[in-house]
Design an enzyme around this catalytic site. Structure first.
Site, PDB file in Angstrom:
ATOM      1  N   GLY A  64       5.082  -1.125   2.776  1.00 14.46           N
ATOM      2  CA  GLY A  64       4.219   0.034   2.589  1.00 14.46           C
ATOM      3  C   GLY A  64       4.996   1.334   2.491  1.00 14.46           C
ATOM      4  O   GLY A  64       6.033   1.517   3.139  1.00 14.46           O
ATOM      5  N   HIS A  95       0.816  -1.216   0.000  1.00 16.14           N
ATOM      6  CA  HIS A  95       0.000   0.000   0.000  1.00 16.14           C
ATOM      7  C   HIS A  95       0.854   1.272   0.000  1.00 16.14           C
ATOM      8  O   HIS A  95       1.891   1.350   0.638  1.00 16.14           O
ATOM      9  CB  HIS A  95      -0.938   0.011   1.202  1.00 16.14           C
ATOM     10  CG  HIS A  95      -0.229  -0.056   2.527  1.00 16.14           C
ATOM     11  ND1 HIS A  95       0.254   1.042   3.183  1.00 16.14           N
ATOM     12  CD2 HIS A  95       0.073  -1.118   3.313  1.00 16.14           C
ATOM     13  CE1 HIS A  95       0.809   0.688   4.321  1.00 16.14           C
ATOM     14  NE2 HIS A  95       0.726  -0.636   4.424  1.00 16.14           N
ATOM     15  N   ASP A  96       0.390   2.249  -0.771  1.00 11.32           N
ATOM     16  CA  ASP A  96       0.951   3.600  -0.805  1.00 11.32           C
ATOM     17  C   ASP A  96       2.361   3.670  -1.388  1.00 11.32           C
ATOM     18  O   ASP A  96       3.044   4.683  -1.239  1.00 11.32           O
ATOM     19  CB  ASP A  96       0.949   4.235   0.598  1.00 11.32           C
ATOM     20  CG  ASP A  96      -0.446   4.254   1.210  1.00 11.32           C
ATOM     21  OD1 ASP A  96      -1.306   4.982   0.695  1.00 11.32           O
ATOM     22  OD2 ASP A  96      -0.677   3.522   2.199  1.00 11.32           O
TER      23      ASP A  96
END
Length: 262
Positions: A139, A121-122
């Site tokens: 992440g 994520h991200d």
């Protein structure tokens, strides 16, 4: 749309360019957008709020746009955005972002993402990167353009790897890697410059010489980071042709949050 195999499951609401190809038993969710010329292989799952650009090739069994693995995630409509002309091989897992960051995971253009790679994520992946088999991005990782990562390498959450850097096989990357550097190992060590990569991308001998000077100032002169930064900032006075390269290094140092690999 004759290019969609009859066994594929495409949800109502998905926005698919008529020219795309979807293989057998693939699953495409209702919030997915896919651009012209992209090929989705057999048994792929493309879900979530995922936007995929043009002329991508996604091989069988990839998982694209799944909910992230952050325990704080509560189902918010976060995104995955993939650019153009990427190759994404078997069993890759590419996750959506979180509201704790930008709420979007981004992958740029012309990337070569090999089997079993995980993009958490991200993350922000630039353009023209090569991620070898089993590369794992935690992440919030950021990879600059033309980064090469060797197989079986793990990159810690929030780490930044600068443009044109090369990370060797089976490395553990827990600190930021400045642009142009070549690193490997566990613990990670800076081995030198990615000179061959720069030559292949058309860097002149003069520009490479200045980047070598920056490397020596950071890693070979025994200077503090602040003193090395000051000395690097003076390099364009005598070598204006490398001003943009020096600015890239300085900007990276100024925005490092985990400290650089030294």
């Amino acid at each position: 749309m004759s290019n969609i195999h009859p066994t594929a499951l495409v949800a109502d609401g998905a926005s698919l360019d008529p020219s795309i190809t979807v293989g057998p038993y693939a699953v495409i969710g209702p919030h997915v957008k896919i651009g012209a010329g992209t090929v989705i292989g057999p048994h792929c799952v493309v879900e979530g709020h995922t936007t995929i650009g043009q002329d991508n090739r996604i091989f069988q069994f990839a998982s694209v746009g799944a909910a992230n693995q952050d325990k704080k995630y509560k189902g918010e409509p976060c995104e995955l955005v993939i650019g153009d002309r990427n190759t994404i091989r078997e069993f890759c897992t590419l996750h959506i972002g979180t509201v704790q960051d930008k709420a979007v995971t981004r992958i740029g253009d012309d990337n070569w993402i090999m089997a079993y790679t995980h993009v958490a994520h991200d993350c922000v992946v630039g353009n023209n990167t090569t991620l070898a088999n089993n590369t794992t991005l935690g992440g919030h990782v950021e990879l600059g353009d033309w980064v090469t990562v060797g197989g079986l390498t793990g990159i810690h959450q929030f780490v930044k790897v600068g443009a044109h850097a090369m990370v060797g096989f089976a490395s553990a990357v827990s600190q930021d890697v400045p642009p142009f550097m070549m690193v490997d190992g566990n613990p990670l060590s800076v081995r030198g410059l990615n000179v061959e990569g720069l030559r292949r991308r058309g860097f002149s001998a003069e520009r490479i010489a200045v980047i070598k000077q920056a490397h020596r100032l950071l890693y070979r002169q025994g200077l503090t980071l602040a003193a090395a930064r000051t000395a690097i900032a003076d390099l364009p006075v005598a070598h204006p042709e490398a001003a943009a390269d020096v600015a890239m290094v300085l900007g990276f140092l100024d925005h490092s949050t985990r400290g650089i690999a030294r």
